[in-house]
Enzyme design. Structure first.
Site, mmCIF file in Angstrom:
data_model
loop_
_atom_site.group_PDB
_atom_site.id
_atom_site.type_symbol
_atom_site.label_atom_id
_atom_site.label_comp_id
_atom_site.label_asym_id
_atom_site.label_seq_id
_atom_site.Cartn_x
_atom_site.Cartn_y
_atom_site.Cartn_z
ATOM 1 N N ASP A 123 1.247 -0.975 -0.002
ATOM 2 C CA ASP A 123 0.090 0.531 -0.349
ATOM 3 C C ASP A 123 0.941 0.851 0.014
ATOM 4 O OD1 ASP A 123 -2.438 1.450 -0.271
ATOM 5 O OD2 ASP A 123 -3.517 0.656 1.983
ATOM 6 N N TRP A 124 0.066 2.217 0.084
ATOM 7 C CA TRP A 124 1.095 3.642 -0.698
ATOM 8 C C TRP A 124 2.059 4.239 1.121
ATOM 9 C CZ3 TRP A 124 -0.781 1.703 -4.887
ATOM 10 C CH2 TRP A 124 -0.561 2.540 -5.443
#
Ligand SMILES: *[C@@H]1O[C@H](CO)[C@@H](O)[C@H](O)[C@H]1NC(C)=O
Ligand SMILES: *[C@@H]1O[C@H](CO)[C@@H](O)[C@H](O)[C@H]1NC(C)=O
Ligand SMILES: *[C@@H]1O[C@H](CO)[C@@H](O)[C@H](O)[C@H]1NC(C)=O
Ligand SMILES: *[C@@H]1O[C@H](CO)[C@@H](O)[C@H](O)[C@H]1NC(C)=O
Ligand SMILES: *[C@@H]1O[C@H](CO)[C@@H](O)[C@H](O)[C@H]1NC(C)=O
Ligand SMILES: *[C@@H]1O[C@H](CO)[C@@H](O)[C@H](O)[C@H]1NC(C)=O
Ligand SMILES: *[C@@H]1O[C@H](CO)[C@@H](O)[C@H](O)[C@H]1NC(C)=O
Ligand SMILES: *[C@@H]1O[C@H](CO)[C@@H](O)[C@H](O)[C@H]1NC(C)=O
Ligand SMILES: *[C@@H]1O[C@H](CO)[C@@H](O)[C@H](O)[C@H]1NC(C)=O
Length: 768
Positions: A253-254
């Site tokens: 995920d970012w």
């Protein structure tokens, strides 16, 4: 015989993404080997720096106007990869559709509509030129009813979510690390889960997704049993890649990557967003990965494996052939959305007209929106409404949002905005509206074009005040629209509907003996007024997407038969719901203070209500129709190719999704349903299984969903319903054997119209 302990294991919360080219369609395992071969050939032509570029966001490439990008290798005809949010539509764009959310889709209990929605979603991502759709979502599963991202995924039941993931794909709930003023790094929350719960509840829908051919899986912000999920060998390697034989890649995920060599060596294949100038954060792949490879901390074969895993889906899904370029408007829309007009970015994008990709998707959006609306109460035939009525249209959830076409991003407003209808949640999963048909617009048109009248009052405090000075005469029916907002970045502060909702219902009901309440919410909302004598009907419409007005009109006037069923349980009281959210800790300065112990095991949602014998207000699987149905009390159970062995035949080998034999149909259960009313309608017969408590370890739920079908019946018509059960459906996860095992002893098969409305029951021993 077996003891289910709290093991040191597990994940929770990853996002699954299915590549846009072919959403939902199962991919034959053999197609993977051909794609992997092409990926190997491709990777063998890359130099070291190019390989790093394949696995590191924004490395050595001008960034594509996407939320994440992998750079091009022009000399090999590879133009890079564009990754885009989110599970409910193409975010931060113009010319795209706002689809019904995950929870709405789950509430349809309709495999065909789940699939059709996914096809339309995938079409839009492909037409915009995105290679990776950051969706669909599963993982948080609604363990905590207040969790801010529950609406993005398919609810708290793994079987229902598994079917929904199989037909579509994505998700998350998160809390990452923070730094105190004195520099102490407070680590992200750790979800501490035992191995059996992990398998029977949280990994379950991921297995369906891998089996369906998902090309990538996203690891989450949180830690699992102490290690960050993006550097957790048990989850990434042992479970996803070994046990489930996942052939695609794992993307962080970012900003959920926290290390270089540890992450690469435990199974992370791609870091996102990496080196993105406008959104710069720490990057652990890219240059640091190059150094780690040169320094021998990450070996060449692991790097090759990472690059091959990233490239295989690109070939698998035919993205190497005639794939659309990224819509040139994407950069400008993103920039305006994020920063407003006139903001000077390090890069500039021309303001060009967006590529419209909506096609005829409004049809499927309208259908899913209606099919995901659950009729919870209908007294004295209050619904469907008739023509030429005097309608009161009340509440702050009716008109166009005063904040405009988009609910903005993470953390903008955890409570949402006061005035305007809610058809989608907030955060990175929200979608900007190119079009929105409000309830106001659709209801006014329907009523006025058929000889009726509408009186309106939208301020909830005035409604709650109860004087209704502007309303005369008393409406024949008062439609009260109420809402609850949910967004990534924060959890809901309570399970209540917002904006003085309870008082608004009570005041409306005191004036209007035919009060019909419509709720727009992310899942579980409390309804303390449900038994009010003047509340004649209740519709839980969830987040229906951009056709929200048309979808609700179709249900209110009966152009579409209501057919949604709850994909979660509505409690009488918030305290009836288990698994509280961890939102405070004793010592905020303790780096390891944030721990979420999943001590309830599998007892979430209806399993919890069953285990503690709590009477719900509306139970999992419940939903009314405008007609009535009956089910025969005979259930036939047939074993396929019996006698069954307790464990899978290992010599049949592995396929994406795990041991092939786990996916073999082992039993068929048949029952009979009849429409006993005088109106056609849809029925959703459901099959639950009760595994014997004596021959399974402690912690076995009293019953679990293991089959459902949606069937249309004319008045008086009867049909056979057939549930097919695979080996995994009949098994429990044995933590000692590390195997799915069918228990000895009598299994109880229960069929009915909800988790509490059981009409037929048969005991049957599967293993002699
Ligand atoms: C990182 O991004 C910056 C700004 O876009 C760029 O100048 C630099 O070359 C990039 N570094 C790498 C290693 O890609
Ligand atoms: C999170 O931890 C990483 C190291 O794992 C650190 O570089 C980063 O600054 C931390 N982020 C925050 C917001 O504290
Ligand atoms: C967790 O991290 C520690 C320290 O890096 C490592 O020794 C251990 O193997 C990791 N465990 C898992 C399951 O990834
Ligand atoms: C490369 O590294 C991976 C991950 O640490 C390890 O499993 C593998 O055995 C290594 N391969 C070689 C050839 O050293
Ligand atoms: C939408 O259009 C496609 C062809 O472009 C067609 O196959 C599909 O049936 C249409 N869907 C609906 C719901 O009309
Ligand atoms: C609810 O409405 C009543 C009546 O208008 C008002 O007195 C009260 O302040 C409102 N409460 C909230 C929390 O907005
Ligand atoms: C229901 O409506 C009737 C008739 O308008 C009214 O007398 C009664 O007080 C209402 N009940 C409630 C609970 O508001
Ligand atoms: C709901 O639960 C709370 C806390 O346990 C309790 O005080 C309250 O009376 C309950 N309300 C109802 C309506 O049962
Ligand atoms: C297991 O599968 C193999 C390969 O298909 C087959 O030869 C064998 O008979 C099977 N064993 C059982 C017990 O069914």
């Amino acid at each position: 015989m077996h003891i289910s302990g709290v093991f040191n294991l597990t994940p929770l919360v990853f996002i699954i993404k299915l590549s846009a080219a072919d959403p939902g369609a199962p991919i034959p395992p053999t197609a993977w080997s051909a794609a992997s071969k092409k990926a190997s050939d491709f990777v063998s032509q890359l130099d070291l720096s190019e390989k790093i570029g394949i696995v590191s966001g924004g490395y050595n490439t001008p960034s594509l106007p996407c939320v994440g990008a992998i750079g091009a290798v022009k000399r090999l005809g590879f133009n890079g990869l564009c990754l885009s949010d989110g599970p409910t539509g193409y975010s931060r764009s113009d010319g795209a559709s706002v689809f019904p959310s995950g929870i709405t889709t789950a509430a349809t209990w309709d495999k065909h509509l789940m699939y059709e929605r996914a096809v339309a979603l995938g079409e839009e991502f492909k037409a915009k030129g995105a290679h990776v759709h950051l969706g669909p979502s599963t993982g948080p599963l609604g363990r905590s009813a207040r969790a801010g991202r529950n609406w993005e995924s398919f609810g708290p039941d793994p079987y229902l979510a598994g079917v929904a993931m199989d037909a579509s794909v994505r998700g998350i709930q998160s809390r990452t690390n923070t730094t105190l003023d004195d520099g102490t790094i407070i680590e992200g929350i750790s979800s501490n889960i035992d191995d059996r719960t992990l398998h029977e509840l949280y990994i379950w829908p991921f297995a369906n997704s891998v089996h369906a051919g998902t090309s990538s899986i996203m690891c989450a912000y949180n830690r699992v049993n102490g290690n960050y999920s993006c550097a957790n060998s048990n989850i990434l390697q042992t479970i996803l890649k070994d046990e489930l034989a996942f052939p695609g890649y794992i993307v962080s995920d970012w900003y959920a990557t926290h290390s270089t060599a540890d992450s690469a060596n435990t199974g992370l294949d791609m870091e996102m967003p990496g080196n993105v100038s406008a959104l710069a954060g720490p990057a652990f792949f890219g240059t640091p990965l190059l150094e780690a490879v040169n320094g021998g901390m990450v070996n060449q074969s692991r790097l090759d494996d990472m690059a091959k895993r990233v490239m295989a889906p690109y070939f698998l899904l035919g993205q190497d052939q005639n794939y659309p370029t990224v819509d040139p408007s994407s950069g400008a829309v993103f920039s305006v959305y994020q920063y407003g007009h006139g903001y000077s970015l390090p890069f500039t994008y021309p303001e060009v007209e967006a590529r419209g990709v909506r096609g005829n998707h409004s049809d499927i959006i309208r259908q899913v929106g209606a099919a995901g609306t659950v009729l919870l109460k209908n007294k004295n035939g209050a619904l469907p409404l008739k023509d030429r009525m005097n309608i009161g249209l009340f509440g702050n959830d009716v008109s166009y949002p005063v904040v405009g076409s988009v609910f903005r991003d993470i953390g903008d407003s955890p409570e949402g905005y006061e005035m305007g209808t809610l058809d989608v949640g907030g955060g990175s999963g929200t979608v900007r509206h190119t079009k929105l048909v409000t309830p106001l617009e659709a209801i006014q048109k329907r009523v006025e074009s058929t000889g009726g009248r509408v009186q309106m009052l939208f301020d909830n405090d005035i409604v709650a005040g109860g004087l209704f000075r502007t309303i005369y005469p008393t409406p024949d029916a008062c439609l009260l629209f109420l809402k609850a907002f949910a967004t990534e970045g924060s959890d809901r502060s309570s399970l209540e509907l917002q904006w003085n909702a309870t008082m608004a219902v009570e005041s409306t009901a005191a004036m209007c003996p035919n009060t019909i309440v419509v709720t727009h919410g992310p899942g579980v909302v409390l309804m303390p007024w449900a038994d009010n004598e003047n509340v004649t009907a209740i519709l839980a419409a969830h987040y229906p997407g951009e056709e929200t007005g048309n979808s609700i009109v179709d249900i209110l006037w009966g152009a579409t038969e209501p057919s949604g069923q709850l994909p979660y349980t509505v409690p009488r009281n918030a305290s009836d719901y288990g698994a509280p959210i961890v939102d405070t800790v004793v010592d905020e300065k303790d780096p390891n203070a944030w721990q979420s112990d999943f001590v309830e095991g599998q007892m979430i949602d209806y399993r919890h209500f069953d285990a503690y014998n709590i009477d719900p207000l509306y139970e999992f699987g419940f939903g009314l129709s405008y007609t009535t149905f009956e089910m025969g009390d005979i259930l036939e159970v047939e074993i396929v190719d019996g006698p069954l062995s307790p464990i899978a035949n290992i010599s049949l080998g592995m396929i994406p999704g795990g041991l092939q034999d786990l996916w073999t149909t082992c039993a068929i259960v048949k029952g009979q349903v009849t429409n006993s009313g005088d109106r056609a309608g849809f029925v959703v017969p459901q099959l639950y299984l009760s595994l014997p408590q004596e021959s399974t370890p402690a912690g076995t739920p009293l019953k679990v969903l293991r089959g459902f079908e949606k069937i249309f019946l004319e008045p008086g018509e009867g049909k056979e319903v057939k549930f097919e059960l695979m080996r995994r459906d009949l098994s429990f996860w044995d933590v000692n054997e590390q195997m799915w095992v069918i228990p000895t002893g009598a299994v109880n098969f229960l069929a009915g119209f909800s988790s509490r409305d059981i009409k037929a029951e048969t005991k049957f021993s599967l293993i002699d």
